[in-house]
Design a protein around this motif. Structure first.
Motif, short mmCIF file in Angstrom:
data_model
loop_
_atom_site.label_atom_id
_atom_site.label_comp_id
_atom_site.label_asym_id
_atom_site.label_seq_id
_atom_site.Cartn_x
_atom_site.Cartn_y
_atom_site.Cartn_z
N ARG A 176 -6.67 -0.26 -6.83
CA ARG A 176 -5.32 -0.65 -7.26
C ARG A 176 -5.07 -2.16 -7.23
O ARG A 176 -4.04 -2.62 -7.70
CB ARG A 176 -4.26 0.04 -6.39
N VAL A 177 -5.99 -2.95 -6.69
CA VAL A 177 -5.82 -4.40 -6.61
C VAL A 177 -6.70 -5.04 -7.68
O VAL A 177 -7.91 -4.82 -7.71
CB VAL A 177 -6.17 -4.95 -5.22
N LEU A 178 -6.07 -5.85 -8.53
CA LEU A 178 -6.79 -6.51 -9.62
C LEU A 178 -6.64 -8.02 -9.45
O LEU A 178 -5.52 -8.55 -9.47
CB LEU A 178 -6.21 -6.07 -10.97
N LEU A 179 -7.76 -8.71 -9.25
CA LEU A 179 -7.78 -10.16 -9.13
C LEU A 179 -8.12 -10.74 -10.50
O LEU A 179 -9.21 -10.49 -11.03
CB LEU A 179 -8.80 -10.60 -8.08
N VAL A 180 -7.21 -11.50 -11.08
CA VAL A 180 -7.35 -11.96 -12.46
C VAL A 180 -7.38 -13.48 -12.50
O VAL A 180 -6.97 -14.16 -11.56
CB VAL A 180 -6.18 -11.43 -13.33
N PRO A 181 -7.88 -14.07 -13.61
CA PRO A 181 -7.92 -15.53 -13.74
C PRO A 181 -6.57 -16.09 -14.16
O PRO A 181 -5.64 -15.36 -14.50
CB PRO A 181 -8.99 -15.76 -14.81
N ARG A 229 0.82 -1.22 0.00
CA ARG A 229 0.00 0.00 0.00
C ARG A 229 0.85 1.25 0.00
O ARG A 229 0.57 2.23 -0.72
CB ARG A 229 -0.92 -0.02 1.21
N SER A 230 1.92 1.28 0.80
CA SER A 230 2.74 2.49 0.90
C SER A 230 3.45 2.80 -0.41
O SER A 230 3.70 3.97 -0.72
CB SER A 230 3.77 2.33 2.03
N ALA A 231 3.79 1.77 -1.19
CA ALA A 231 4.46 1.99 -2.47
C ALA A 231 3.51 2.51 -3.54
O ALA A 231 3.95 3.08 -4.54
CB ALA A 231 5.12 0.69 -2.95
N GLY A 232 2.19 2.31 -3.33
CA GLY A 232 1.21 2.77 -4.31
C GLY A 232 1.20 1.97 -5.59
O GLY A 232 0.66 2.42 -6.61
N SER A 233 1.77 0.77 -5.58
CA SER A 233 1.85 -0.05 -6.80
C SER A 233 0.49 -0.65 -7.14
O SER A 233 -0.29 -1.01 -6.24
CB SER A 233 2.86 -1.18 -6.62
N GLN A 234 0.22 -0.76 -8.45
CA GLN A 234 -0.93 -1.53 -8.89
C GLN A 234 -0.61 -3.01 -8.65
O GLN A 234 0.43 -3.51 -9.07
CB GLN A 234 -1.19 -1.29 -10.37
N LEU A 235 -1.49 -3.72 -7.94
CA LEU A 235 -1.23 -5.10 -7.53
C LEU A 235 -2.10 -6.05 -8.34
O LEU A 235 -3.33 -5.90 -8.37
CB LEU A 235 -1.51 -5.25 -6.04
N VAL A 236 -1.47 -7.02 -9.00
CA VAL A 236 -2.17 -8.02 -9.80
C VAL A 236 -1.90 -9.38 -9.17
O VAL A 236 -0.74 -9.77 -9.01
CB VAL A 236 -1.71 -8.01 -11.27
N LEU A 237 -2.96 -10.12 -8.81
CA LEU A 237 -2.83 -11.41 -8.17
C LEU A 237 -3.39 -12.50 -9.09
O LEU A 237 -4.56 -12.47 -9.45
CB LEU A 237 -3.57 -11.43 -6.83
N VAL A 238 -2.52 -13.45 -9.46
CA VAL A 238 -2.88 -14.53 -10.37
C VAL A 238 -2.90 -15.84 -9.58
O VAL A 238 -1.91 -16.18 -8.93
CB VAL A 238 -1.87 -14.65 -11.53
N PRO A 239 -4.00 -16.59 -9.61
CA PRO A 239 -4.05 -17.86 -8.85
C PRO A 239 -3.23 -18.95 -9.53
O PRO A 239 -2.75 -18.80 -10.66
CB PRO A 239 -5.54 -18.20 -8.85
N SER A 240 -3.10 -20.08 -8.82
CA SER A 240 -2.39 -21.24 -9.34
C SER A 240 -3.18 -22.50 -8.99
O SER A 240 -3.89 -22.53 -7.98
CB SER A 240 -0.98 -21.33 -8.75
N LEU A 241 -3.04 -23.53 -9.81
CA LEU A 241 -3.71 -24.79 -9.49
C LEU A 241 -3.09 -25.47 -8.28
O LEU A 241 -3.64 -26.42 -7.75
CB LEU A 241 -3.68 -25.73 -10.69
N ARG A 242 -1.95 -24.97 -7.81
CA ARG A 242 -1.34 -25.48 -6.59
C ARG A 242 -1.81 -24.72 -5.35
O ARG A 242 -1.40 -25.06 -4.24
CB ARG A 242 0.18 -25.42 -6.69
N ASP A 243 -2.67 -23.72 -5.50
CA ASP A 243 -3.25 -23.03 -4.34
C ASP A 243 -4.26 -23.94 -3.69
O ASP A 243 -5.30 -24.28 -4.29
CB ASP A 243 -3.91 -21.71 -4.78
N VAL A 244 -3.99 -24.33 -2.45
CA VAL A 244 -4.78 -25.39 -1.82
C VAL A 244 -6.21 -24.95 -1.52
O VAL A 244 -7.11 -25.79 -1.40
CB VAL A 244 -4.06 -25.86 -0.53
N SER A 245 -6.45 -23.65 -1.41
CA SER A 245 -7.78 -23.17 -1.02
C SER A 245 -8.58 -22.63 -2.19
O SER A 245 -9.60 -21.96 -1.99
CB SER A 245 -7.64 -22.07 0.03
N HIS A 246 -8.14 -22.91 -3.44
CA HIS A 246 -8.84 -22.36 -4.60
C HIS A 246 -9.30 -23.49 -5.52
O HIS A 246 -8.86 -24.64 -5.39
CB HIS A 246 -7.91 -21.40 -5.35
N ASP A 247 -10.20 -23.17 -6.47
CA ASP A 247 -10.77 -24.16 -7.38
C ASP A 247 -9.67 -24.85 -8.18
O ASP A 247 -8.84 -24.19 -8.82
CB ASP A 247 -11.76 -23.49 -8.34
N PHE A 248 -9.70 -26.19 -8.18
CA PHE A 248 -8.70 -26.96 -8.91
C PHE A 248 -9.24 -27.26 -10.30
O PHE A 248 -9.74 -28.34 -10.60
CB PHE A 248 -8.38 -28.26 -8.16
#
Length: 635
Positions: A461-466, A423-442
């Motif tokens: 500033r936070v973008l959740l993408v597929p 947050r302090s850096a003010g960066s645009q944050l992009v989060l990409v899931p993985s099939l190895r993420d244990v709590s997400h759709d496999f």
């Protein structure tokens, strides 16, 4: 049959076992030799146990990873490897045959054996395979395994933005790593203050909303007929592109005998369940001209080729009997055109890219993530792209259920820490899931993370993408995927080349010319692919300016067909520290000069424009890549 006095022609496609070939394969996995006698020992192991350079490198990588050994190969380590892996590998088949030969069974005992085998297969299908042996050790460990904590304890005790793990012992191997901040791979030129952000960057998913996967969907309901329709549609689509680009008159049937050379269209396949090899290549013909008929391929007259299962190709050759086609020419695929932005880029942009796991395998202290957030706070990149896994299903403490809270609680805390830490850096944050993420759709393609607790101040500033996705950063197109496609395709691809060929470059060319984030079929057993969603959301809409493909294989940065391809590595590799990537973007104010239709003009290849200089082709306008510099850096 060879004439008297003439030596038989060597078989094509099979790489001879030499020290240079073995060392080249080991370098792909960052395995190094310590001692002059090690290369000779490696060649001896290949010849003794009937392994090729690729197979030996794969076995060594599995051994070193499972035992958490140093990547420096020593004579002592090779002796242990031969004793524990190769000797058992050779004796396993003999022992099974001897046991079966020495026992007598009646109808009842045979039925019992079959029932037990079916039960074991059913149980294996519903359990997660472990890296090591499942047998319980008889000796007492030096540090007893902690029992699972009671549910009353909060998972927030694991780590926080200020102190990640006050109650978890930090990884000693990670803490003692060397080479912090060392640049291990580079592309272009940029120094000093250039590696910092300026702010005010625009980031969005490329294309129309219906072209992007934005919410979860039902899966595991696909029918074989639906899969066939998807595959047939892809063959027809790419076949039409090949016909127009190469100026072909049309395609013939794969099933009809032809004494004269004919051109056929289809998909590469294997004649069995094993790995593809030059003698097992089949072409599954297209539906319109061949009705899906298969024909074995003879590749002996092709001087160079690179093939993998699922590849859509056009071939020219003769099929005199209708039972085997002798291929004389292979028509390569055609990449899509690049995107032409309509608005200029205001100033230079910096993008930081990192791929999980974000914690060493011997703890959940998340020290590498803490160090990465310090880099973000220091360099203040315009865009920070983080690819999963964030909570790795292959982590030792996840597999043994030793976490202090539920998987979803720890995962949400990890995301909250990342969001607050950037947050302090003010960066645009992009989060990409993985099939190895244990709590997400496999499932692949994978929907974006659901995070309803996202603070209002961070929603812009936070973008959740597929997974996968195509991203537009101020007119520069990024292709992002967290799936280890390089490893999956590298294990299946076969090639024959007169010169020294680069496996990474071949695979990356396939991704771009097959116009898909995952063109391999059948897919790896590690993936659960929904083919209808694959056709809708995993196709490349354009050739990206930058393609990010993290992998367990060695990091690299390459210019392939005008696209800058980067494997930033993983932030952690076992218990040791890994690498991350950073890129500088600078686009011409008037936009990149390229043609939107160049991908389908006969005789032209948009990737060639990036490599040719002015005057090489009067019809081509040289294209300057908007990625002016890139680096891979040790954490």
């Amino acid at each position: 049959m060879a004439e008297p006095g003439m030596e038989p022609e060597p078989e094509r496609g099979r790489e001879p076992v030499t020290a240079e070939a073995v060392l080249r394969e080991l370098r792909l996995f960052e395995l190094r030799c310590q001692g002059e006698e090690v290369p000779d020992k490696l060649v001896e192991l290949c010849l003794t146990h009937g392994l090729g350079p690729v197979a030996l490198a794969n076995e060594l990588l599995a051994f070193v990873t499972s035992k958490d050994l140093d990547p420096q190969l020593t004579p002592e380590g090779l002796e242990a490897f031969e004793h524990e892996v190769l000797a058992k590998r050779g004796s396993r088949g003999r022992r099974g045959r001897d046991e079966r030969r020495g026992l007598l069974h009646d109808i009842h005992s045979l039925q019992e054996l079959l029932s037990e085998e079916q039960e074991d297969e059913l149980l294996d299908a519903y359990t997660t395979p472990s890296k090591g042996s499942q047998k319980r050790s008889n000796s007492t460990p030096e540090t007893p395994r902690p029992k699972r904590a009671p549910s009353s304890r909060s998972p927030y005790g694991l780590f926080s933005p200020g102190s990640f793990s006050p109650s978890v012992t930090p990884s000693q191997k990670y803490s003692s790593r060397g080479g912090r901040g060392e640049v291990v791979a580079s592309f272009g030129s940029a120094q000093g203050p250039a590696w910092s952000g300026r702010g005010g960057c625009s980031v969005r998913l490329f294309g129309q909303p219906e072209q992007n996967l934005r919410k979860p969907y039902k899966f595991m309901f696909q029918k074989a007929l639906d899969v066939r329709e998807v595959l047939a549609g892809r063959v027809e689509e790419l076949g039409e592109v090949l016909r127009r680009h190469h100026g072909l008159d049309g395609f013939s049937s794969t099933a009809l005998p032809a004494q004269e050379p004919v051109t056929v269209l289809g998909q590469i396949s294997c004649d069995g369940n094993g790995k593809l090899n030059p003698k097992s290549v089949l072409l599954v013909g297209d539906r319109e001209h061949s009705g899906g008929a298969q024909v074995p391929l003879d590749l002996s007259e092709l001087p160079e080729y690179s093939l993998f299962p699922g590849q859509v190709v056009a071939l020219e050759g003769t099929n005199s009997t209708g039972r085997r086609m002798v291929v004389s020419k292979l028509y390569e695929g055609v990449p899509l055109p690049f995107h032409t932005p309509t608005e200029p880029m205001a100033e230079q942009r910096m993008v930081l890219v990192a791929c999980g796991p974000f914690t060493p395998s011997d703890g959940v202290a998340f020290e590498p993530l803490s160090d990465l957030l310090e880099v973000v706070a220091r360099d203040r990149p315009d865009v920070c792209v983080l690819l999963g896994p964030f909570l790795d299903a292959k982590h030792e403490q996840v597999e043994s259920c030793q976490l202090l809270g539920s998987f979803s609680d720890v995962f949400r805390l990890c995301l909250r820490t990342i969001i607050e830490g950037t947050r302090s850096a003010g960066s645009q944050l992009v989060l990409v899931p993985s099939l190895r993420d244990v709590s997400h759709d496999f499932v692949y393609p994978q929907p974006p993370f659901l995070f309803p607790d996202l603070p209002k101040e961070d929603r812009a500033r936070v973008l959740l993408v597929p997974e996968p996705c195509t991203l537009d950063i101020d007119g520069v197109i990024f292709g992002l995927t967290s799936t280890d496609l390089l490893f999956h395709m590298g294990a299946e691809e076969i090639s024959s080349s007169s010169g020294i060929s680069d496996r990474f470059t071949r695979i990356l060319r396939h991704i771009l010319t097959q116009r898909s984030f995952y063109p391999l079929y059948p897919p790896s057993e590690e993936l659960n692919v929904d083919f209808e969603a694959l056709a809708a959301f995993a196709a490349l809409p354009v050739t990206p300016d930058v393609l990010v493909t993290p992998s367990e294989l060695r990091f690299f940065i390459k210019d392939v067909l005008g696209c800058v391809c980067i494997n930033p590595g993983r932030l952690t590799k076992g218990r040791a520290g890994g690498t991350y990537g950073r890129l500088l973007l600078q686009r011409d104010r008037a936009g990149d000069k390229t043609s939107d239709s160049s991908g389908d003009i006969p005789g032209e290849n948009p990737g060639d424009k990036a490599r040719n200089g002015p005057g090489d082709n009067p019809r081509d306008t040289p294209r300057s890549s908007p990625c002016v510099a890139a680096q891979v850096v040790r954490i």
